[in-house]
Design an enzyme around this catalytic site. Sequence first.
Site, short mmCIF file in Angstrom:
data_model
loop_
_atom_site.label_atom_id
_atom_site.label_comp_id
_atom_site.label_asym_id
_atom_site.label_seq_id
_atom_site.Cartn_x
_atom_site.Cartn_y
_atom_site.Cartn_z
N HIS A 28 0.83 -1.21 0.00
CA HIS A 28 0.00 0.00 0.00
C HIS A 28 0.87 1.26 0.00
O HIS A 28 0.58 2.23 -0.71
CB HIS A 28 -0.88 0.04 1.26
CG HIS A 28 -1.94 -1.02 1.32
ND1 HIS A 28 -1.93 -2.02 2.28
CD2 HIS A 28 -3.04 -1.24 0.57
CE1 HIS A 28 -2.99 -2.79 2.12
NE2 HIS A 28 -3.68 -2.36 1.09
N ASP A 141 -3.63 -7.60 -7.82
CA ASP A 141 -5.02 -7.90 -8.20
C ASP A 141 -5.14 -7.61 -9.69
O ASP A 141 -5.75 -6.62 -10.10
CB ASP A 141 -5.98 -7.03 -7.38
CG ASP A 141 -5.81 -7.27 -5.89
OD1 ASP A 141 -6.48 -8.17 -5.36
OD2 ASP A 141 -4.99 -6.58 -5.25
P1 AMP Z 1 -6.47 -3.84 -0.71
O1 AMP Z 1 -6.37 -2.92 0.48
O2 AMP Z 1 -5.95 -5.21 -0.45
O3 AMP Z 1 -7.84 -3.81 -1.35
O4 AMP Z 1 -5.49 -3.26 -1.79
C1 AMP Z 1 -5.51 -1.90 -2.17
C2 AMP Z 1 -4.63 -1.70 -3.37
O5 AMP Z 1 -3.32 -2.13 -3.06
C3 AMP Z 1 -5.07 -2.54 -4.59
O6 AMP Z 1 -4.87 -1.77 -5.76
C4 AMP Z 1 -4.14 -3.71 -4.55
O7 AMP Z 1 -3.90 -4.30 -5.82
C5 AMP Z 1 -2.88 -3.06 -4.02
N1 AMP Z 1 -2.01 -4.06 -3.41
C6 AMP Z 1 -2.30 -4.90 -2.39
N2 AMP Z 1 -1.25 -5.70 -2.13
C7 AMP Z 1 -0.28 -5.36 -3.00
C8 AMP Z 1 1.05 -5.82 -3.25
N3 AMP Z 1 1.61 -6.81 -2.54
N4 AMP Z 1 1.75 -5.24 -4.23
C9 AMP Z 1 1.21 -4.25 -4.98
N5 AMP Z 1 -0.03 -3.77 -4.81
C10 AMP Z 1 -0.76 -4.31 -3.82
#
Ligand code: AMP
Length: 279
Positions: A28, A141
Amino acid sequence: MSAWAEARIRAGKRISLVPTMGFFHEGHLCLMRRAAQTADLVVVSLFVNPIQFGPGEDLDRYPRDMERDAGLAWKEGVAVLFAPAREAMYPELPQTRVTVAGLSEGLCGLTRPGHFDGVCTVVAKLFNIVKPATAVFGSKDYQQLAVIRKMTADLNWNIDIVAHPIVRDHNGLAMSSRNSYLSAEERRSALALVKAIDVARAMTGRGINDADRLLAELEIIIKMHDNVEIEYLTIVDSRNLQVQKNVDNQSLLAMAIRVGGTRLIDNAMLFEEAGEFQC
Ligand code: AMP
């Protein structure tokens, strides 16, 4: 949020939006840093969106720590951490859904019906509230990113969708808020995903391009790990997410597994060099 954004835009500022569900990890934070490179002001939304969770999924136990998240966002120089209450986002049961057909249907769409409608609907609302010039999404994702790109183009939002590479820990495990569910033993099993990527790249590097043959091998490797169930394991064309029979330089290995009760996803372009991404 809307009034703040409108005032800044009138003053000539460009906003970048990073939509999240919170419980921040380095992934994040990297997205926030990337966002800062693309605009004047970064807005991070933190909303555990109920309409993207299916029945029996982890909506109620999704990890939360607003205080810690606020501190981390502050350190990154984020202008606003937008964390609306559920009732503010959905004062009434919404009767509108944004659906991206096609791209939403395979991969995670198969086992999570309605998931991408929930994602698109909330992201559409966030775009309208925050009015960003750019928005940053992680390629962890991958399908979500593709779906959001298509939605943005189809609905004529003038928003630059910026993709950020997957951020991994020192073992190669893709960072995820859901990794906090894993025991030490389950974390070791989760490395099945990393192993699968390594082996797939090694095999394609040796000229093996038959997708079924590759996938059969990867299935064996993943199943050697304890407590792992494969939800999907497939090779698709990264441009349209269509399943491929033969690997080429657009091939994306995409996987979802369950380790104990935890669902984990990962993906990799087969012809890219392995390596940790630093931001
Ligand atoms: P989330 O809070 O899990 O819904 O993720 C929020 C954003 O962070 C989304 O665009 C995810 O694809 C991105 N994200 C989550 N984990 C990762 C990671 N390990 N590497 C890159 N982007 C991430």
